[in-house]
Scaffold this active site. Structure first.
Site: not given
Length: 521
Positions: A39, A129, A140, A218, A278, A307
């Site tokens: 990095t 780790i 925290k 929904y 269904h 449908g």
């Protein structure tokens, strides 16, 4: 709640997407950046000034990078409580600077173990780790520290830093919750891998790592909230990763039905189409071409197909699209490995429902491995091996005097492939590679037989019948024979099997026992 000015950041990431731009924005806001290994090199190549963690701690990276950030001068700067005088005194005495931002995403464990033939050594080396430790420490202490675990969070953090030189407590709290979910999912993936290595199908503790893919309009009904989650580490063809090419937002019911439709066509070797209504098949067929299979599937129960939701196991071509665009037909959703350009253009422009139909491409089918199925009940979860394995035909037994001819045997195999996807008690009638009648979810098996025959109507003579479980009495055999059924396939295993076999012999019907039941509740 005060918002400490963001002075320093620790950055150590595996996924470097968007990182250079984010770090440049932090540097422009006066943030000092500390980093490690790859990095640090990445950021320096992007022209950023970065302080090496090893230089700051006075302790070198070691053990092939296993120990980099695990040092009191890092964790003290993250965990110190800025409103505790003793904490601040101790950190000052030990030359520990404060870190107001931690940017960490973890080693790609899930991607690593998903690779074919990955070694145990490679898997173990990709168990992070230091990363989870940094994440949990920052989360925290989110009263004072901001934790970023995903590139998707960079924009919100940077905007607040630019506007006020700090992040808000509301944002820090939200990011802390996301961080704990992130490490929990990571640990769950590792736990699942170990269980697989040990052959432990049902471990003492079970974690299911899931990642939010989309919120849905929904649930089963409009008053229910719903979302779809992706199972972390899952590979292979799936709806969750399908590309939606057209239509309205997918609903909870759409996804259930599409998944059921895919389950029918996926294992079939011929061109195949399934129509679901269904969560039960009202049409299914195979054919020499996908267009032929689709036409037959829609004709299985034309009234119910209106449908409906469709799945195909081949790329939808123009000829198939022409079948789907027939006048008077309305479809909710269609899923296939792919759509060719002409078919896609036709489906999006020709029928009246062109703007609404949901078109999904799932890509080429990949071999489906045995998976685990979960079903929530009040207070817990039922867990079982999913019923996705092909039945070994070597175990099938023809138990009647009459043997099925080659045509009848092929038809029986198709009927058996379909009936396992029908809700129990399940009966399917098929003819010419086409589902023509289906009895689903009845309390009495003979009622399911009656419904299937009623649906088949005048097409019933010459059809074959499949039952997902054994016949408890011979009455269904007599009814099937009266309707013109020419062959039966079922698991067997009833105490009345001798009577059922005798009924078949009476009517000259061949019958196969598969030895394997396929209830679907």
């Amino acid at each position: 709640m005060s918002n400490p000015r963001l002075q320093r950041a620790v950055i150590s990431v595996s996924d470097k997407a968007g990182l250079a731009e984010f770090a440049q924005g932090l540097a422009a806001a006066g943030v000092e950046i500390y980093s490690t290994g790859g990095t640090r090199k990445f950021l320096e190549q992007a022209g950023l000034k970065v302080r090496d963690v090893a230089e700051y701690t006075g302790f070198p990276e070691m053990l092939d990078g296993r120990v980099k950030t695990l040092h009191p001068k890092i964790f003290g700067g993250i965990l110190a409580r800025r409103d505790h005088a003793e904490d601040m005194q101790l950190t000052a005495e030990h030359g520990i600077v404060s870190f107001e931002l931690v940017v960490v995403n973890l080693y790609p464990f899930e991607a690593t173990v998903a690779k074919p033939n990955v070694s145990v050594e490679d898997a173990i080396e990709n168990i992070d780790i230091g990363g989870p430790s940094l994440v949990r420490a920052a989360a925290k202490n989110h009263a004072f520290v901001t934790i970023a675990t995903s590139p998707s969070q960079y924009e919100a953090i940077l905007q607040e830093v630019k506007d006020q030189g700090a992040t808000s407590f509301a944002l820090r709290r939200k990011l802390a919750a996301a961080a704990y979910a992130h490490t929990a999912g990571y640990d769950a993936a590792i736990s699942a891998w170990f269980a697989k290595q040990l052959g432990d199908t049902f471990p003492q503790q079970l974690s299911i790592p899931l990642v939010l893919e989309n919120e849905l309009r929904y649930g089963e009904n409009s008053h229910q909230l719903a979302a779809v989650y992706r199972q972390a580490g899952a590979n292979g063809t799936s709806l969750v990763r399908a590309k939606q090419l057209n239509g309205k937002e997918l609903s909870y019911n759409n996804l259930l039905d599409l998944d059921s439709a895919l389950a029918i066509v996926r294992p079939l070797s011929q061109a195949a189409c399934a129509v679901i209504k269904h969560n039960n098949p009202c049409g299914a067929a195979v054919g020499d071409t996908l267009a032929a299979a689709t036409r037959k599937a829609l004709e299985g129960d034309p009234q119910s197909a209106f449908g409906g939701v469709l799945a195909m196991n081949q790329t939808i071509d123009q000829a198939t699209a022409e079948v789907l665009c027939q006048p008077g037909l309305f479809l909710e959703a269609i899923v296939a490995p792919a759509f060719d350009a002409a078919a896609l253009d036709m489906l999006k422009s020709k029928p009246k429902w062109k703007a609404n139909v949901r078109l999904l491409a799932v890509g080429d089918f990949t071999p489906q491995q045995p998976t685990i199925g979960y079903r929530q009940i009040e207070g817990g979860m039922l867990v079982q091996q999913a019923d996705v394995l092909a039945d070994p035909e070597s175990e099938w037994k023809i138990v009647t005097e009459k043997q099925p001819d080659a045509r009848a045997l092929a038809e029986l195999k198709f009927a058996w492939a379909v009936v396992r996807h029908v809700k129990s008690n399940a009966i399917s009638l098929s003819k010419d590679g086409m589902l023509i009648g289906c009895g689903a979810g009845q309390m009495s098996r003979v009622d399911s037989v009656e419904i299937a025959i009623q649906k088949a109507g005048q097409r019933a003579p010459g059809s074959v019948l499949a039952s997902d479980a054994f016949f408890p009495f011979p009455d269904s055999i007599h009814r099937a024979a009266a309707a013109g059924v020419i062959g039966i396939i079922q698991p067997g295993g009833s105490v009345k099997d001798p009577e059922v076999i005798a009924a078949c012999n009476e009517h000259g019907l061949p019958m196969i026992f598969t030895g394997r039941r396929h209830f679907k509740h």
